[in-house]
Scaffold this motif. Structure first.
Motif, PDB file in Angstrom:
ATOM      1  N   THR A  90       0.667  -1.293  -0.149  1.00 12.29           N
ATOM      2  CA  THR A  90      -0.045  -0.185  -0.085  1.00 12.29           C
ATOM      3  C   THR A  90       0.941   1.168  -0.125  1.00 12.29           C
ATOM      4  O   THR A  90       0.448   1.991  -0.684  1.00 12.29           O
ATOM      5  CB  THR A  90      -0.868   0.204   1.221  1.00 12.29           C
ATOM      6  OG1 THR A  90      -1.853  -1.120   0.882  1.00 12.29           O
ATOM      7  CG2 THR A  90      -1.845   1.218   1.345  1.00 12.29           C
ATOM      8  N   LYS A  91       1.864   1.211   0.655  1.00 11.68           N
ATOM      9  CA  LYS A  91       3.023   2.317   0.762  1.00 11.68           C
ATOM     10  C   LYS A  91       3.401   2.593  -0.555  1.00 11.68           C
ATOM     11  O   LYS A  91       3.493   3.766  -0.984  1.00 11.68           O
ATOM     12  CB  LYS A  91       3.958   2.244   1.787  1.00 11.68           C
ATOM     13  CG  LYS A  91       3.549   2.421   3.146  1.00 11.68           C
ATOM     14  CD  LYS A  91       4.565   2.227   4.380  1.00 11.68           C
ATOM     15  CE  LYS A  91       6.153   1.834   3.982  1.00 11.68           C
ATOM     16  NZ  LYS A  91       6.677   1.996   5.212  1.00 11.68           N
ATOM     17  N   LYS A  92       3.963   1.627  -1.072  1.00 11.41           N
ATOM     18  CA  LYS A  92       4.229   1.559  -2.714  1.00 11.41           C
ATOM     19  C   LYS A  92       3.347   2.238  -3.699  1.00 11.41           C
ATOM     20  O   LYS A  92       3.580   3.195  -4.375  1.00 11.41           O
ATOM     21  CB  LYS A  92       4.668   0.152  -3.163  1.00 11.41           C
ATOM     22  CG  LYS A  92       5.837  -0.276  -2.792  1.00 11.41           C
ATOM     23  CD  LYS A  92       6.248  -1.509  -3.461  1.00 11.41           C
ATOM     24  CE  LYS A  92       7.597  -2.122  -2.709  1.00 11.41           C
ATOM     25  NZ  LYS A  92       7.732  -3.624  -3.266  1.00 11.41           N
ATOM     26  N   LEU A  93       2.068   1.750  -3.570  1.00 15.22           N
ATOM     27  CA  LEU A  93       0.760   2.444  -4.189  1.00 15.22           C
ATOM     28  C   LEU A  93       0.809   3.803  -3.823  1.00 15.22           C
ATOM     29  O   LEU A  93       0.441   4.660  -5.010  1.00 15.22           O
ATOM     30  CB  LEU A  93      -0.340   1.707  -4.254  1.00 15.22           C
ATOM     31  CG  LEU A  93      -0.323   0.354  -4.686  1.00 15.22           C
ATOM     32  CD1 LEU A  93      -1.688  -0.447  -4.373  1.00 15.22           C
ATOM     33  CD2 LEU A  93      -0.106   0.347  -6.414  1.00 15.22           C
ATOM     34  N   LYS A  94       0.795   4.212  -2.661  1.00 21.21           N
ATOM     35  CA  LYS A  94       0.695   5.486  -2.345  1.00 21.21           C
ATOM     36  C   LYS A  94       2.102   6.594  -2.736  1.00 21.21           C
ATOM     37  O   LYS A  94       1.622   7.706  -3.489  1.00 21.21           O
ATOM     38  CB  LYS A  94       0.693   5.836  -0.750  1.00 21.21           C
ATOM     39  CG  LYS A  94      -0.679   5.380  -0.184  1.00 21.21           C
ATOM     40  CD  LYS A  94      -0.544   5.756   1.492  1.00 21.21           C
ATOM     41  CE  LYS A  94      -1.591   4.994   2.042  1.00 21.21           C
ATOM     42  NZ  LYS A  94      -1.848   5.276   3.584  1.00 21.21           N
ATOM     43  N   LEU A  95       2.975   5.918  -2.940  1.00 16.03           N
ATOM     44  CA  LEU A  95       4.133   6.697  -3.552  1.00 16.03           C
ATOM     45  C   LEU A  95       4.041   6.916  -4.739  1.00 16.03           C
ATOM     46  O   LEU A  95       4.363   7.895  -5.426  1.00 16.03           O
ATOM     47  CB  LEU A  95       5.428   5.759  -3.101  1.00 16.03           C
ATOM     48  CG  LEU A  95       6.924   6.386  -3.558  1.00 16.03           C
ATOM     49  CD1 LEU A  95       6.990   8.023  -3.174  1.00 16.03           C
ATOM     50  CD2 LEU A  95       8.052   5.572  -3.390  1.00 16.03           C
ATOM     51  N   LYS A  96       3.544   5.935  -5.537  1.00 10.95           N
ATOM     52  CA  LYS A  96       3.478   5.804  -7.069  1.00 10.95           C
ATOM     53  C   LYS A  96       2.311   6.906  -7.478  1.00 10.95           C
ATOM     54  O   LYS A  96       2.587   7.571  -8.562  1.00 10.95           O
ATOM     55  CB  LYS A  96       2.795   4.541  -7.595  1.00 10.95           C
ATOM     56  CG  LYS A  96       2.761   4.637  -8.951  1.00 10.95           C
ATOM     57  CD  LYS A  96       2.277   3.039  -9.429  1.00 10.95           C
ATOM     58  CE  LYS A  96       1.935   3.076 -10.953  1.00 10.95           C
ATOM     59  NZ  LYS A  96       1.541   1.651 -11.529  1.00 10.95           N
ATOM     60  N   GLU A  97       1.322   6.947  -6.675  1.00  9.90           N
ATOM     61  CA  GLU A  97       0.211   8.013  -6.938  1.00  9.90           C
ATOM     62  C   GLU A  97       0.695   9.341  -6.714  1.00  9.90           C
ATOM     63  O   GLU A  97       0.485  10.295  -7.526  1.00  9.90           O
ATOM     64  CB  GLU A  97      -1.160   7.834  -5.889  1.00  9.90           C
ATOM     65  CG  GLU A  97      -1.918   6.441  -6.289  1.00  9.90           C
ATOM     66  CD  GLU A  97      -2.953   6.188  -5.207  1.00  9.90           C
ATOM     67  OE1 GLU A  97      -3.139   6.850  -4.296  1.00  9.90           O
ATOM     68  OE2 GLU A  97      -3.853   5.592  -5.478  1.00  9.90           O
ATOM     69  N   THR A  98       1.496   9.644  -5.851  1.00 14.10           N
ATOM     70  CA  THR A  98       1.990  10.868  -5.290  1.00 14.10           C
ATOM     71  C   THR A  98       2.813  11.237  -6.436  1.00 14.10           C
ATOM     72  O   THR A  98       2.762  12.500  -7.014  1.00 14.10           O
ATOM     73  CB  THR A  98       2.865  11.086  -4.049  1.00 14.10           C
ATOM     74  OG1 THR A  98       1.931  10.322  -2.966  1.00 14.10           O
ATOM     75  CG2 THR A  98       3.439  11.972  -3.670  1.00 14.10           C
ATOM     76  N   ILE A  99       3.839  10.428  -6.860  1.00 15.42           N
ATOM     77  CA  ILE A  99       4.786  10.797  -8.021  1.00 15.42           C
ATOM     78  C   ILE A  99       3.959  11.092  -9.465  1.00 15.42           C
ATOM     79  O   ILE A  99       4.258  12.003 -10.059  1.00 15.42           O
ATOM     80  CB  ILE A  99       5.690   9.541  -8.361  1.00 15.42           C
ATOM     81  CG1 ILE A  99       6.822   9.431  -7.154  1.00 15.42           C
ATOM     82  CG2 ILE A  99       6.347   9.937  -9.739  1.00 15.42           C
ATOM     83  CD1 ILE A  99       7.583   8.250  -7.130  1.00 15.42           C
ATOM     84  N   GLU A 100       2.936  10.268  -9.569  1.00 15.28           N
ATOM     85  CA  GLU A 100       1.862  10.751 -11.000  1.00 15.28           C
ATOM     86  C   GLU A 100       1.336  11.931 -10.584  1.00 15.28           C
ATOM     87  O   GLU A 100       1.045  12.507 -11.493  1.00 15.28           O
ATOM     88  CB  GLU A 100       1.239   9.388 -11.179  1.00 15.28           C
ATOM     89  CG  GLU A 100       1.798   8.098 -11.736  1.00 15.28           C
ATOM     90  CD  GLU A 100       0.916   6.911 -11.668  1.00 15.28           C
ATOM     91  OE1 GLU A 100      -0.356   7.075 -11.183  1.00 15.28           O
ATOM     92  OE2 GLU A 100       1.312   6.046 -12.316  1.00 15.28           O
ATOM     93  N   LYS A 101       0.988  12.315  -9.585  1.00 17.05           N
ATOM     94  CA  LYS A 101       0.038  13.341  -9.322  1.00 17.05           C
ATOM     95  C   LYS A 101       1.106  14.811  -9.386  1.00 17.05           C
ATOM     96  O   LYS A 101       0.652  15.823  -9.995  1.00 17.05           O
ATOM     97  CB  LYS A 101      -0.329  13.498  -7.807  1.00 17.05           C
ATOM     98  CG  LYS A 101      -1.078  14.800  -7.511  1.00 17.05           C
ATOM     99  CD  LYS A 101      -1.395  14.484  -5.897  1.00 17.05           C
ATOM    100  CE  LYS A 101      -2.210  15.770  -5.586  1.00 17.05           C
ATOM    101  NZ  LYS A 101      -2.889  15.786  -4.244  1.00 17.05           N
ATOM    102  N   PHE A 102       2.349  14.718  -9.297  1.00 20.47           N
ATOM    103  CA  PHE A 102       3.224  15.744  -9.279  1.00 20.47           C
ATOM    104  C   PHE A 102       4.062  15.731 -10.379  1.00 20.47           C
ATOM    105  O   PHE A 102       4.920  16.761 -10.727  1.00 20.47           O
ATOM    106  CB  PHE A 102       3.915  16.063  -8.069  1.00 20.47           C
ATOM    107  CG  PHE A 102       3.240  16.362  -6.797  1.00 20.47           C
ATOM    108  CD1 PHE A 102       2.576  17.475  -6.842  1.00 20.47           C
ATOM    109  CD2 PHE A 102       2.936  15.517  -5.727  1.00 20.47           C
ATOM    110  CE1 PHE A 102       1.720  17.868  -5.601  1.00 20.47           C
ATOM    111  CE2 PHE A 102       2.167  15.959  -4.854  1.00 20.47           C
ATOM    112  CZ  PHE A 102       1.528  17.282  -4.770  1.00 20.47           C
TER     113      PHE A 102
END
Length: 103
Positions: A90-102
């Protein structure tokens, strides 16, 4: 180590267990009871009680929104191990979402 499972990035949970097996049924019932009420409408949940004479394997499967699936045998894996691995992914997915967002 926390034994609470993060359900935010999960899309499906499938559980098959024998309710008369003390070890596996405790793990499975704890997972089922830990699902927040607000997640029950968005999460696809499949729970199957196996009879004692069944030849089917007892399993706990978590599928994430990105189609990654983790499967466990509730007789071998503890709730803490499952929670840790689900939390780590889940932490990996959150990091991926954050990177894609910015990005």
């Amino acid at each position: 180590m926390s034994s609470s499972i993060s359900f935010t990035h999960l899309s499906k949970i499938a559980i098959k267990f024998n309710p008369l097996n003390n070890k596996s049924s405790k793990v499975c019932r704890t997972i089922l009871s830990g699902i927040p009420p607000k997640m029950k409408s968005t999460l696809e949940l499949t729970a199957e009680c196996l009879p004692p004479s069944s030849n089917k394997k007892e399993t706990v499967s978590f599928m994430f929104k990105d189609k990654k699936e983790f499967s466990y045998n509730p007789n071998d894996a503890t709730l803490q191990i499952m929670a840790h691995e689900v939390h780590r992914y889940t932490k990996k997915l959150k990091l991926k979402e954050t990177i894609e967002k910015f990005a």
